[in-house]
Design an enzyme around this catalytic site. Structure first.
Site, PDB file in Angstrom:
ATOM      1  N   LYS A 270       4.071   1.366   9.722  1.00 25.99           N
ATOM      2  CA  LYS A 270       4.249   2.563   8.901  1.00 25.99           C
ATOM      3  C   LYS A 270       3.663   3.786   9.597  1.00 25.99           C
ATOM      4  CE  LYS A 270       2.958   0.302   5.101  1.00 25.99           C
ATOM      5  NZ  LYS A 270       2.435   0.093   3.740  1.00 25.99           N
TER       6      LYS A 270
ATOM      7  N   GLU B 170       0.866  -1.166   0.000  1.00 26.67           N
ATOM      8  CA  GLU B 170       0.000   0.000   0.000  1.00 26.67           C
ATOM      9  C   GLU B 170       0.909   1.225   0.000  1.00 26.67           C
ATOM     10  OE1 GLU B 170      -2.683   0.394   3.310  1.00 26.67           O
ATOM     11  OE2 GLU B 170      -3.499   2.256   2.505  1.00 26.67           O
TER      12      GLU B 170
ATOM     13  N   ARG C 289       5.101 -12.641   9.932  1.00 21.94           N
ATOM     14  CA  ARG C 289       5.797 -11.376   9.711  1.00 21.94           C
ATOM     15  C   ARG C 289       7.204 -11.453  10.254  1.00 21.94           C
ATOM     16  NH1 ARG C 289       3.673  -6.124   9.665  1.00 21.94           N
ATOM     17  NH2 ARG C 289       1.723  -6.514   8.705  1.00 21.94           N
TER      18      ARG C 289
HETATM   19  P1  ATP Z   1       1.439  -1.312   7.877  1.00 22.23           P
HETATM   20  O1  ATP Z   1       0.392  -2.095   8.630  1.00 22.23           O
HETATM   21  O2  ATP Z   1       2.547  -0.808   8.715  1.00 22.23           O
HETATM   22  O3  ATP Z   1       0.857  -0.293   6.957  1.00 22.23           O
HETATM   23  P2  ATP Z   1       1.348  -3.353   5.942  1.00 22.23           P
HETATM   24  O4  ATP Z   1       1.703  -4.722   6.278  1.00 22.23           O
HETATM   25  O5  ATP Z   1      -0.107  -3.064   5.873  1.00 22.23           O
HETATM   26  O6  ATP Z   1       2.101  -2.410   6.936  1.00 22.23           O
HETATM   27  P3  ATP Z   1       1.595  -3.258   3.129  1.00 22.23           P
HETATM   28  O7  ATP Z   1       2.130  -2.194   2.250  1.00 22.23           O
HETATM   29  O8  ATP Z   1       0.149  -3.571   3.034  1.00 22.23           O
HETATM   30  O9  ATP Z   1       2.001  -2.868   4.602  1.00 22.23           O
HETATM   31  O10 ATP Z   1       2.444  -4.583   2.941  1.00 22.23           O
HETATM   32  C1  ATP Z   1       2.717  -5.150   1.688  1.00 22.23           C
HETATM   33  C2  ATP Z   1       3.084  -6.587   1.873  1.00 22.23           C
HETATM   34  O11 ATP Z   1       4.208  -6.730   2.733  1.00 22.23           O
HETATM   35  C3  ATP Z   1       1.943  -7.362   2.496  1.00 22.23           C
HETATM   36  O12 ATP Z   1       1.777  -8.567   1.782  1.00 22.23           O
HETATM   37  C4  ATP Z   1       2.406  -7.608   3.887  1.00 22.23           C
HETATM   38  O13 ATP Z   1       1.877  -8.802   4.381  1.00 22.23           O
HETATM   39  C5  ATP Z   1       3.924  -7.650   3.750  1.00 22.23           C
HETATM   40  N1  ATP Z   1       4.558  -7.256   4.999  1.00 22.23           N
HETATM   41  C6  ATP Z   1       4.356  -6.123   5.689  1.00 22.23           C
HETATM   42  N2  ATP Z   1       5.058  -6.119   6.844  1.00 22.23           N
HETATM   43  C7  ATP Z   1       5.742  -7.291   6.885  1.00 22.23           C
HETATM   44  C8  ATP Z   1       6.643  -7.892   7.820  1.00 22.23           C
HETATM   45  N3  ATP Z   1       6.995  -7.285   8.962  1.00 22.23           N
HETATM   46  N4  ATP Z   1       7.148  -9.109   7.525  1.00 22.23           N
HETATM   47  C9  ATP Z   1       6.815  -9.720   6.381  1.00 22.23           C
HETATM   48  N5  ATP Z   1       5.974  -9.215   5.465  1.00 22.23           N
HETATM   49  C10 ATP Z   1       5.432  -8.013   5.704  1.00 22.23           C
HETATM   50 MG    MG Z   2      -1.570  -3.437   4.457  1.00 19.65          MG
END
Ligand code: ATP
Ligand code: MG
Length: 566
Positions: free
Chosen positions: A274, A38, A264
């Site tokens: 984020k 995102e 994760r």
């Molecule tokens: P935030 O909740 O901080 O906004 P997010 O996980 O929603 O982070 P996205 O941009 O939606 O952020 O993540 C893109 C991809 O990266 C998703 O498939 C997510 O599952 C993966 N991802 C995010 N954080 C991690 C992590 N700590 N370890 C492994 N994969 C991750």
């Molecule tokens: Mg997300």
């Protein structure tokens, strides 16, 4: 004692097993994965894990991986983030080729599918407010309650949904919900919201839309449009999988992707949310999203972490289903492992103390031959100017050395790396009584750093020629938090910020060649650590960031663990 290599060969894991089995059984012809960020912030080290997994699997199994921006919330999303994400994925070493997509490319199709759900009695427009919807949702132990609007006719919902799209209602006035089961034990199936009204311009679609699909509605359908075979996401989406499957089953989608979840990445001393990272940036706690203390890919790059080291770390962590917290030192170990092989050695003095070699002729200089990297003979040698006046590190001298201090002291001889043996004869003080200069002599017979009579000083120091050295600013970095479990026991994260995470040193001296280190190249300052020119470095004002010190605490922990279990 050997340390587990962090450059472990590609290992199998449960997701790769599933992919291999699907290919073998002919359930899947070509593997298609996707990385779906995102664009509401910069990518972090956790994303690196998802990137390596999705692009890695596509590579290993001869398929492809889509880069898809999950851009369904225009309120938080920005072009800056989209650009940064592309830069970071490429820098990590991956290529999406022609497979660059945006959930927003599918808005028209998603809207049509929402209409399809209403027509088939599987969705309705709800007039409840967000708070009321929450009240009706129930809890883990109590079922939810039906909205009073749940049974309105399909025609009425169709009319309202169309008027939502046309902009007749303000934000929050109505939503579109799936009609599933308000008593489901899985809260995600209690009539989840599929569309909400957001009067906000979108970076790509501008003002074309004022209703936007939720993550749950956009995600699986986008996978299906793109022919994604294995939709790999993190464990918190496990409970969303029944909804993912419900939507795929109830819509005329062109393919049937399947979702798999993995743990994760979590690290000590690191917060990956984020939302929190944005607060650090907005609150001026750091120098921006790419601050060298940030766990963002851009921050790690500016800090001097090579992409290869990050990839090796992710491989070493592996893919599992249990949510573990890994030691930050393990990441550092993987970085040092690469830098030790690849980083050129250079001389830099961070806290300079003047050395005058009394028996070295004034105004004369010579060039010493210095090895660039003892780990890599192909890196060759360089010439470093040596003369009567040098800078050495202040803490390489002690006037009254304790028992285990072998470096320079009055009357003691040490080796200057690749140069000569010198002996301290006298100290010069300022009015405050501080030592400001060491008067030394050198032994001309020890040129290159060895004595014909076999004398071996117990210490070897780095140095730079006072006449040739170039001044530099050096920024020392340490953990952003002062404790590995920041925010535990309900403490505010800001309380746990490490006040000494950045120390800026002025008046350092570096060998002249360091003015020409290309941007993005990490070098080793001998005996001190790894350093990289900062993005703000200019020829007139050199700035270096400390990537890491040379101390490998992870290797030490591993060695101790082995002794303990021996
Ligand atoms: P935030 O909740 O901080 O906004 P997010 O996980 O929603 O982070 P996205 O941009 O939606 O952020 O993540 C893109 C991809 O990266 C998703 O498939 C997510 O599952 C993966 N991802 C995010 N954080 C991690 C992590 N700590 N370890 C492994 N994969 C991750
Ligand atoms: Mg997300």
């Amino acid at each position: 004692m050997s340390i587990e290599p962090t450059t472990a060969p590609e290992r199998g894991d449960f997701i790769r097993d599933v992919v291999a089995a699907d290919l073998r059984a002919g359930r899947v012809e070509t593997v298609v994965t996707r990385f779906p960020p995102e664009p509401n912030g910069y990518l972090h080290i956790g994303h690196a894990k998802a990137i390596c997994l999705n692009f890695g699997i596509a590579q290993e199994f001869g398929g492809h991986c889509n880069l898809r921006f999950d851009d369904t919330n225009p309120v938080k999303e920005e072009q800056e983030y989209i650009d940064a994400i592309k830069t970071d994925v490429r820098w990590l070493g991956f290529d999406w080729g022609e497979h660059l997509y945006h959930a927003s490319d599918y808005f028209e199709q998603l809207y049509a599918w929402a209409v399809h759900l209403i027509r088939t009695g599987r969705a309705y427009v709800d007039d409840l407010s967000a708070d009321e919807i929450r009240d009706h949702r129930g809890t883990l132990t109590e079922p939810g309650r039906n909205s009073p609007w749940r049974d309105r006719t399909a025609n009425e919902s169709l009319d309202l949904f169309e008027r939502m799209r046309r902009g007749e209602f303000p934000n929050g006035a109505r939503v579109l919900r799936a009609r599933i089961d308000m008593a489901s034990p899985n809260i995600n199936l209690r009539d989840p919201v599929l569309y909400r009204i957001l009067h906000a311009a979108h970076p790509r679609t501008g003002d074309a839309w004022c209703v936007y699909p939720t993550y749950d509605f956009a995600h699986g359908q986008s996978d299906a449009i793109e022919g994604v075979t294995h939709s790999i996401c993190t464990l918190e989406f496990e409970a969303h999988r029944p909804l993912y499957d419900w939507l795929i089953e109830n819509l005329p989608v062109p393919s049937r992707p399947r979702q798999y979840e993995f743990a994760r990445l979590n690290l000590t001393y690191v917060v990956m949310s984020k939302r929190f990272l944005l607060k650090l940036v907005q609150g001026g706690h750091v120098r921006g999203w790419d601050d060298p203390r940030m766990p963002t890919i851009a921050g790690l790059r500016r800090r001097g972490f090579p992409a290869e080291g990050i990839r090796n770390f992710v491989t070493a962590v592996g893919v599992a289903k249990d949510n573990a917290v890994h030691e930050y030192a393990m990441l550092e170990h993987a970085i040092r492992d690469v830098l030790n092989r690849t980083a050129a050695r250079r001389f830099a003095v961070l806290d300079p103390l003047k050395v005058v070699i009394e028996n070295y002729p004034e105004g004369e200089f010579e060039e010493m031959d210095v090895v660039n990297n003892p780990e890599d003979p192909s890196a060759g040698h360089r010439r470093v100017a040596f003369g009567r006046e040098l800078w050495i590190e202040r803490d390489d001298f002690m006037e009254e050395p304790p028992a285990k201090f072998f470096r320079l002291a009055p009357g003691r001889e040490v080796r200057l790396r690749s140069a000569y043996f010198v002996t301290c004869r006298d100290v010069v003080r300022n009015d405050a009584g501080e030592v400001v200069e060491l008067r030394c002599t050198y032994d001309p017979a020890t040129r290159g750093g060895d004595s014909p009579d076999g004398r071996r000083p117990r210490a070897t120091l780095h140095w730079v020629s006072a006449r040739h050295a170039v001044p530099a600013e050096v920024r020392l970095y340490d953990h952003l938090f002062s404790r590995p479990d920041q925010g535990s026991d309900g403490r505010d994260l800001f309380e746990d910020l490490n006040p000494d995470s950045e120390t800026v040193l002025q008046g350092c001296f570096v060998e002249p060649g360091l003015a020409d280190v290309p941007a993005g190249e990490t070098v080793q300052f001998e005996r001190l650590g790894y350093y990289i020119p900062d993005a703000e470095s200019t020829p007139g004002h050199l700035v270096f960031n400390r990537t890491l010190t040379l101390r490998d605490t992870w290797a030490k922990l591993q060695a101790q663990g082995r002794q303990d279990t021996a």
